[in-house]
Scaffold this active site. Sequence first.
Site, short mmCIF file in Angstrom:
data_model
loop_
_atom_site.label_atom_id
_atom_site.label_comp_id
_atom_site.label_asym_id
_atom_site.label_seq_id
_atom_site.Cartn_x
_atom_site.Cartn_y
_atom_site.Cartn_z
CB VAL A 59 55.96 59.03 53.94
CG1 VAL A 59 56.37 59.57 55.30
CG2 VAL A 59 56.84 57.87 53.59
CB ALA A 104 50.64 62.54 52.85
CE LYS A 105 55.60 63.94 46.04
NZ LYS A 105 54.99 65.46 45.79
N GLY A 106 53.83 59.55 48.38
CA GLY A 106 53.63 58.28 48.35
C GLY A 106 54.23 57.84 46.80
#
Length: 414
Positions: A59, A104-106
């Site tokens: 994201v 962001a992060k994933g």
Amino acid sequence: SKTMNALAATNRNFKIAAQLLGLDAKLEKSLLIPFREIKVECTIPKDDGTLASFVGFRVQHDNARGPMKGGIRYHPEVDPDEVNALAQLMTWKTAVANIPYGGAKGGIGCNPADLSISELERLTRVFTQRIHDLIGIHTDVPAPDMGTNAQTMAWILDEYSKFHGYSPAVVTGKPVDLGGSLGRDAATGRGVMFATEALLNEHGKSIAGQRFVIQGFGNVGSWAAQLISEMGGKIVAVSDITGAIKNKDGLDIANLLQHVKENRGVKGFSAADAIDPTSILVEDCDVLIPAALGGVINRENANEIKAKYIVEAANHPTDPDADEILKKKGVVILPDIYANSGGVTVSYFEWVQNIQGFMWDEDRVNAELQTYMNRGLKDVKEMCRTHNCDLRMGAFTLGVNRVARATLLRGWEA
Ligand SMILES: NC(=O)c1ccc[n+]([C@@H]2O[C@H](COP(=O)([O-])OP(=O)(O)OC[C@H]3O[C@@H](n4cnc5c(N)ncnc54)[C@H](O)[C@@H]3O)[C@@H](O)[C@H]2O)c1
């Protein structure tokens, strides 16, 4: 559920901040919606020759202030809603730290403990192939998170570089041999220590002589404990997944670190008494440092908390109900998006060093980190004064305002 809480609490805090700032309703809505959500399918051959499929997420929340930045986690319960909340928190965190990044992060829904090293390597390479054209030095720069580490970053760097040429700055938290920064390992815990010292100084106190309780004795908790005890703070209780221990005269942290190395946990440390792990957060102390999980301080225990200060080393450890209760009790909470920003700040230093092609010594890294943490608290306090709010809202208004200003300056023309 806990994951709903993360997104609901983050959205709630954002909305209060937007209100305090008097943000335009359309701008508010646009700041909340992620810039881009990526979901990819990753199939790898397992060591036994059968195929296994996993779902990977990234994201990318906002890039108004610079390339998006945030961790990649490998965990069986990687949930798009929580990844979303954490991506958003990264946007405000990088803005509070005043480093030129977005958020962001994933993650990949998998249990890393069930995969061999070579399966993890294949999975990481396939995931990188799926997202390589959407990340980049000036686009989105991943880092380690739960279930991933410096080796994971090395594989991403290698796979990405096959497509784009040697690119160490595409990830941070790398092994030092591949361009990782000195001091990155300790950075979040060291940042927690600097933040705690800065906060106590504001109240005419210092770490020396205060009594601390720390929940979580992993990367962040153990570094924070070590550095705080070196500063003369007394760590009276700690806990991890194996149990909780207490010594009201102060734990010997050097010995405890050795014990944890040999026994994979704090349980059984001889120079302390075992206590009920559920009582760790309500132990008698001056400063409580949650450094394990989210949502641990809630309606059920907030009234029982004895600490005068809570320093949020973990992400979202305090839920909104507890925030209200603790405010009434006069407990001062140093919020996560400021208190644990030392990690992403040193990640930024790593990226800067990679782009410069120049390596800083560790003293320089630590000194720069202290400058950023001290300035961060000053900026947060200034927002508290101008918006007449607590430290959490001071941090949120600071972060949201910086992102809103960058967004407006860049303009809307399509
Ligand atoms: N590592 C970083 O740079 C960084 C940066 C910002 C925020 N954080 C946050 O800090 C927190 C800790 O991260 P970390 O990197 O130290 O993780 P880690 O995996 O190294 O350590 C986690 C610790 O929490 C303990 N723990 C797990 N469940 C527990 C429970 N139920 N009760 C008590 N202890 C429990 C584990 O035993 C371990 O000691 C997380 O919330 C993370 O998101 C980490």
